[in-house]
Motif scaffolding. Sequence first.
Motif, PDB file in Angstrom:
ATOM      1  N   UNK A  30      39.951 -44.085  40.964  1.00  0.00           N
ATOM      2  CA  UNK A  30      40.792 -43.407  39.989  1.00  0.00           C
ATOM      3  C   UNK A  30      41.763 -42.472  40.686  1.00  0.00           C
ATOM      4  N   UNK A  31      43.038 -42.584  40.329  1.00  0.00           N
ATOM      5  CA  UNK A  31      44.076 -41.672  40.797  1.00  0.00           C
ATOM      6  C   UNK A  31      44.582 -40.894  39.591  1.00  0.00           C
ATOM      7  N   UNK A  32      44.562 -39.586  39.705  1.00  0.00           N
ATOM      8  CA  UNK A  32      44.876 -38.716  38.580  1.00  0.00           C
ATOM      9  C   UNK A  32      46.142 -37.930  38.893  1.00  0.00           C
ATOM     10  N   UNK A  33      47.044 -37.872  37.912  1.00  0.00           N
ATOM     11  CA  UNK A  33      48.283 -37.101  38.080  1.00  0.00           C
ATOM     12  C   UNK A  33      48.680 -36.527  36.717  1.00  0.00           C
ATOM     13  N   UNK A  54      48.674 -49.633  45.476  1.00  0.00           N
ATOM     14  CA  UNK A  54      49.987 -49.777  44.851  1.00  0.00           C
ATOM     15  C   UNK A  54      49.897 -50.188  43.381  1.00  0.00           C
ATOM     16  N   UNK A  55      48.942 -51.034  43.047  1.00  0.00           N
ATOM     17  CA  UNK A  55      48.836 -51.549  41.677  1.00  0.00           C
ATOM     18  C   UNK A  55      47.882 -50.741  40.807  1.00  0.00           C
ATOM     19  N   UNK A  56      47.266 -49.716  41.365  1.00  0.00           N
ATOM     20  CA  UNK A  56      46.310 -48.920  40.597  1.00  0.00           C
ATOM     21  C   UNK A  56      47.049 -48.059  39.576  1.00  0.00           C
ATOM     22  N   UNK A  57      46.612 -48.120  38.338  1.00  0.00           N
ATOM     23  CA  UNK A  57      47.267 -47.362  37.272  1.00  0.00           C
ATOM     24  C   UNK A  57      46.805 -45.911  37.300  1.00  0.00           C
ATOM     25  N   UNK A  58      47.753 -45.009  37.287  1.00  0.00           N
ATOM     26  CA  UNK A  58      47.465 -43.575  37.316  1.00  0.00           C
ATOM     27  C   UNK A  58      47.024 -43.119  35.931  1.00  0.00           C
ATOM     28  N   UNK A  59      46.025 -42.239  35.886  1.00  0.00           N
ATOM     29  CA  UNK A  59      45.550 -41.688  34.620  1.00  0.00           C
ATOM     30  C   UNK A  59      45.853 -40.199  34.562  1.00  0.00           C
ATOM     31  N   UNK A  60      45.931 -39.677  33.359  1.00  0.00           N
ATOM     32  CA  UNK A  60      46.190 -38.245  33.194  1.00  0.00           C
ATOM     33  C   UNK A  60      44.907 -37.450  33.412  1.00  0.00           C
ATOM     34  N   UNK A  61      45.046 -36.180  33.719  1.00  0.00           N
ATOM     35  CA  UNK A  61      43.883 -35.321  33.928  1.00  0.00           C
ATOM     36  C   UNK A  61      43.046 -35.228  32.659  1.00  0.00           C
ATOM     37  N   UNK A  62      43.681 -35.080  31.514  1.00  0.00           N
ATOM     38  CA  UNK A  62      42.923 -34.963  30.259  1.00  0.00           C
ATOM     39  C   UNK A  62      42.095 -36.212  29.981  1.00  0.00           C
ATOM     40  N   UNK A  82      42.896 -25.515  38.744  1.00  0.00           N
ATOM     41  CA  UNK A  82      41.706 -26.091  39.377  1.00  0.00           C
ATOM     42  C   UNK A  82      40.408 -25.427  38.974  1.00  0.00           C
ATOM     43  N   UNK A  83      40.436 -24.133  38.677  1.00  0.00           N
ATOM     44  CA  UNK A  83      39.189 -23.411  38.449  1.00  0.00           C
ATOM     45  C   UNK A  83      38.305 -24.041  37.395  1.00  0.00           C
ATOM     46  N   UNK A  84      38.808 -24.152  36.171  1.00  0.00           N
ATOM     47  CA  UNK A  84      38.025 -24.714  35.077  1.00  0.00           C
ATOM     48  C   UNK A  84      37.757 -26.198  35.275  1.00  0.00           C
ATOM     49  N   UNK A  85      38.743 -26.903  35.807  1.00  0.00           N
ATOM     50  CA  UNK A  85      38.570 -28.339  36.040  1.00  0.00           C
ATOM     51  C   UNK A  85      37.416 -28.595  37.003  1.00  0.00           C
ATOM     52  N   UNK A  86      37.382 -27.855  38.100  1.00  0.00           N
ATOM     53  CA  UNK A  86      36.325 -28.045  39.097  1.00  0.00           C
ATOM     54  C   UNK A  86      34.952 -27.711  38.523  1.00  0.00           C
TER      55      UNK A  86
END
Length: 333
Positions: A30-33, A54-62, A82-86
């Motif tokens: 998973x690549x997150x942006x 290259x073909x991996x679909x990026x997902x949102x953080x939410x 990052x604080x709450x996410x981590x």
Amino acid sequence: MRAAVLGATGMVGRTFVRLLEGHPWFKVKTLVASERSAGKRYGELVPEAPEEFKELEVVSLSDFLREPDVDLVFNALPASVSGEVEEKLAERVPVFTNARAHRYDDDVPILVPEVNPEHLKLVELQREGRGWEGFIVTNPNCSTAILTVSLAPLREFGIRDVRVATMQAISGAGFSGLSALAIHDNVIPLIEGEEWKIENESRKILRRLERSIVPAEFTVSAIATRVPVLHGHTEAVFIELERGSIDELREAFESFDPLRKLDLPSYERPIVYEEVPQPRLHRERGKGLTVTVGRLEESARGFKYVVTGHNLVRGAAGGSVLNAELAKRLGYI
């Protein structure tokens, strides 16, 4: 093990992705942006992306946070988010982070594997005290990482005082950190918050671990500057020791190789001695994980030397990947 990279389109995130290509232990699933990048192929967003991604679909953080179906996370998000996410992710999975949000928590290690591997024991306190299945391991500020690797072999001589002046590459400021007009033909003798990080993170990293971390007894003073170099931070270090000679210090640098027997996939010799270290010539040494030390001389209050290292690899993503490899090898994940 299935891995995710958060902030995958940023400068440190791209470095994570590059270093994890073909990794024998960690498979990036998973690549997150950002929301605006979600749904696009990684190769559309990052033209130099490795073929594997290259073909991996990026997902949102939410979207990722709703169902983080991975075994570990590498975080290159800004500290502001990052604080709450981590903390949310660490309830379930290990988080290896480049962000500073939790660096100064008493139960969170700032880990440099060759320098303070014993600090990984703090994750047991995290799990016990916070009720997490996972944990958070941070790596230090980029200048601190390079500095502490060079200081580690000198601990046997009794460090009393460290003074350092950094000459930091522009990539340390991120894609939009500096304008060309600001840095061209210039040296900027101020990087906001950088000196505090170097002074305080170094002392935490080089502290003894008992039930908690016991403060290092020496002082660190820093001045940080930005210079027109693309990659590679260079640091002039002045150090006062209780004992030691030029020959003994050089031997300590040249023989420092503490984790070789662990056979970590990304591990490289941490220090190479070169009489005149230079970022353009030496930043890629050891795939960016090796720092180059040189100009070792006596000074009025002890010794002085110069160290240079790759700020995005040794000082950021590469350090975090090594942290995860060490944690796996020692049975924490």
